[in-house]
Design a protein around this motif. Structure first.
Motif, PDB file in Angstrom:
ATOM      1  N   ILE A 277       1.055  -1.142  -0.005  1.00 24.98           N
ATOM      2  CA  ILE A 277       0.016  -0.135  -0.030  1.00 24.98           C
ATOM      3  C   ILE A 277       1.001   1.180   0.006  1.00 24.98           C
ATOM      4  CG2 ILE A 277      -1.751   1.362   1.266  1.00 24.98           C
ATOM      5  CD1 ILE A 277      -2.670  -1.465   2.376  1.00 24.98           C
ATOM      6  N   PHE A 278       0.500   2.082  -0.900  1.00 22.36           N
ATOM      7  CA  PHE A 278       1.291   3.454  -0.720  1.00 22.36           C
ATOM      8  C   PHE A 278       0.328   4.678  -0.648  1.00 22.36           C
ATOM      9  CE2 PHE A 278       3.007   0.248  -3.757  1.00 22.36           C
ATOM     10  CZ  PHE A 278       4.443   0.558  -3.731  1.00 22.36           C
ATOM     11  N   ASN A 279       0.417   5.063   0.695  1.00 27.62           N
ATOM     12  CA  ASN A 279      -0.315   6.298   1.267  1.00 27.62           C
ATOM     13  C   ASN A 279       0.538   6.948   2.413  1.00 27.62           C
ATOM     14  OD1 ASN A 279      -0.708   4.525   3.350  1.00 27.62           O
ATOM     15  ND2 ASN A 279      -2.700   3.995   2.788  1.00 27.62           N
ATOM     16  N   ASP A 280      -0.327   7.999   3.011  1.00 28.87           N
ATOM     17  CA  ASP A 280       0.447   8.711   3.986  1.00 28.87           C
ATOM     18  C   ASP A 280       0.693   7.648   5.141  1.00 28.87           C
ATOM     19  OD1 ASP A 280       0.437  10.860   2.528  1.00 28.87           O
ATOM     20  OD2 ASP A 280      -1.748  11.688   3.389  1.00 28.87           O
ATOM     21  N   VAL A 281      -0.257   6.804   5.291  1.00 35.63           N
ATOM     22  CA  VAL A 281       0.222   5.772   6.688  1.00 35.63           C
ATOM     23  C   VAL A 281       1.337   4.809   6.424  1.00 35.63           C
ATOM     24  CG1 VAL A 281      -0.602   4.010   7.910  1.00 35.63           C
ATOM     25  CG2 VAL A 281      -2.288   5.834   7.195  1.00 35.63           C
ATOM     26  N   THR A 282       1.484   4.213   5.081  1.00 37.33           N
ATOM     27  CA  THR A 282       2.548   3.437   5.244  1.00 37.33           C
ATOM     28  C   THR A 282       4.048   4.277   4.693  1.00 37.33           C
ATOM     29  OG1 THR A 282       2.495   3.305   2.422  1.00 37.33           O
ATOM     30  CG2 THR A 282       1.029   1.767   4.024  1.00 37.33           C
ATOM     31  N   ARG A 283       3.816   5.545   4.323  1.00 35.53           N
ATOM     32  CA  ARG A 283       4.937   6.279   3.618  1.00 35.53           C
ATOM     33  C   ARG A 283       6.007   5.514   2.555  1.00 35.53           C
ATOM     34  NH1 ARG A 283       3.706   7.839   9.049  1.00 35.53           N
ATOM     35  NH2 ARG A 283       3.497  10.094   9.503  1.00 35.53           N
ATOM     36  N   ARG A 284       5.240   4.879   1.993  1.00 35.98           N
ATOM     37  CA  ARG A 284       6.110   3.978   1.061  1.00 35.98           C
ATOM     38  C   ARG A 284       6.151   4.890  -0.281  1.00 35.98           C
ATOM     39  NH1 ARG A 284       6.789  -1.115   2.315  1.00 35.98           N
ATOM     40  NH2 ARG A 284       5.140  -2.283   3.476  1.00 35.98           N
ATOM     41  N   SER A 285       7.455   4.938  -0.886  1.00 32.94           N
ATOM     42  CA  SER A 285       7.588   5.778  -1.950  1.00 32.94           C
ATOM     43  C   SER A 285       7.079   5.035  -3.279  1.00 32.94           C
ATOM     44  CB  SER A 285       9.054   6.086  -2.141  1.00 32.94           C
ATOM     45  OG  SER A 285       9.544   6.915  -1.236  1.00 32.94           O
ATOM     46  N   VAL A 286       6.549   5.564  -4.239  1.00 29.40           N
ATOM     47  CA  VAL A 286       6.054   4.973  -5.215  1.00 29.40           C
ATOM     48  C   VAL A 286       6.921   5.073  -6.343  1.00 29.40           C
ATOM     49  CG1 VAL A 286       3.979   5.248  -7.220  1.00 29.40           C
ATOM     50  CG2 VAL A 286       3.500   5.853  -4.941  1.00 29.40           C
ATOM     51  N   PRO A 287       7.408   3.688  -6.801  1.00 33.63           N
ATOM     52  CA  PRO A 287       8.452   3.743  -7.896  1.00 33.63           C
ATOM     53  C   PRO A 287       7.945   3.956  -9.160  1.00 33.63           C
ATOM     54  CG  PRO A 287       7.633   1.338  -7.246  1.00 33.63           C
ATOM     55  CD  PRO A 287       6.749   2.517  -6.429  1.00 33.63           C
ATOM     56  N   GLY A 288       8.845   3.972 -10.098  1.00 33.61           N
ATOM     57  CA  GLY A 288       8.221   4.125 -11.598  1.00 33.61           C
ATOM     58  C   GLY A 288       7.669   3.104 -12.045  1.00 33.61           C
ATOM     59  N   ARG A 289       6.795   3.258 -13.062  1.00 32.88           N
ATOM     60  CA  ARG A 289       5.888   2.196 -13.420  1.00 32.88           C
ATOM     61  C   ARG A 289       6.476   0.891 -14.137  1.00 32.88           C
ATOM     62  NH1 ARG A 289       0.914   1.718 -12.174  1.00 32.88           N
ATOM     63  NH2 ARG A 289      -0.044   1.308 -14.214  1.00 32.88           N
TER      64      ARG A 289
END
Length: 285
Positions: free
Chosen positions: A253-265
């Motif tokens: 999950i990529f959101n403010d809670v997980t703070r995971r950075s979204v990589p390139g597609r």
């Protein structure tokens, strides 16, 4: 008139579990029950069901070098709170392999879910996962409770024991990079791996900065306890609640809670399953 016995609802969510190889008991641990899309599950640690250290892969059973085949669970008996039913849940299947659900990142996240299906005459008292969203801002030094079975001990016949310690690291920071867990300082013992960790306060700060003073007891689910980081310390690791959502959804999950950075597609997916991000955890983004 006899006064009724009062049981905290969260005490009913934790269950004592024993990983077994045939009839040999290999250890003692804790699990707790949740529901996801109406299906009941047991939540515990990867190392409990595999019998292996998730960091080194070493077998945890030094006496027999055995790997668990079943998980013996003392469930609540249906219709009779305070009565128990012992059930051996299979962990392995010749065709399907392991019968638990793992996080998309596998053993890197030491949490699994075991479906509870077709077990007659039991009652599941599920921990409400929405407790993770209770508006309390947790900070270091706040008291937390680990609801489990230290050294396999129980209150009464099979009720869990609440061991209370304190938050030992900033809860929003990963103790190790890429592994969303924080630390607690508590005198936990073997047998508590897989227990739920909760924060319970009557005075606290909300996310908007307002302070609640004596506003009634509030409980926040903080995560899944996974044992001490070193045998000589009282410092233990707690996996943050969102790893359960990732586990059930089978994707990061990529959101403010997980703070995971979204990589390139077209980049490799950070879950490590060997696919491009757009074809894996990023397919719905």
């Amino acid at each position: 008139m006899v006064s009724p016995i009062i049981i905290d609802p969260l005490s009913a969510t934790s269950l004592r579990v024993v990983p077994k190889f045939n009839d040999v008991e290999l250890a003692s641990a804790t699990a707790f029950t949740v529901r996801w899309e109406s299906q009941p599950y047991l939540i515990t640690n990867w190392h409990v069901v595999t019998g292996r250290d998730p960091d080194t892969g070493e077998c945890l059973d030094k006496k027999h070098a055995a790997i668990p085949k079943t998980l013996s669970v003392r469930f609540h008996a249906k219709g009779n709170l305070g009565a128990w039913r012992l059930v051996d849940l299979p962990l392995l299947d010749p065709e399907q392999g392991h019968l638990w659900l793992e996080h998309p990142m596998g053993k890197v996240i030491d949490v699994v879910a075991i479906p509870i299906a077709a077990v007659p005459d039991i009652h599941v008292h599920a921990l409400d996962l929405a407790l993770a969203d209770v508006d309390i801002v947790p900070t270091p030094a706040m008291p937390v409770s680990v609801i489990g079975y230290p050294l396999g001990l129980a209150a009464g016949e099979s009720w869990p024991i609440w061991k209370t310690g304190h938050i030992a690291s900033d809860p929003d920071l990963d103790y190790e990079p890429g592994r969303p867990a924080f630390l607690i300082d508590a005198t936990t013992r073997s047998g508590m791996s897989g227990a739920p960790v909760v924060l319970r306060l009557d005075s606290y700060r909300r996310r908007n900065g307002t302070q609640v003073l004596g506003g009634g007891m509030a409980t926040k689910f903080m995560g899944v306890y996974a044992g001490r980081i070193h045998d000589a310390s009282e410092i233990g690791r707690v996996w943050r609640p969102f790893v359960l959502s990732e586990l059930f959804r089978r994707k990061l999950i990529f959101n403010d809670v997980t703070r995971r950075s979204v990589p390139g597609r077209v980049a490799a997916c950070p879950c490590g399953r060997g696919r491009r991000f757009k074809e894996c955890c990023g397919s719905a983004l």
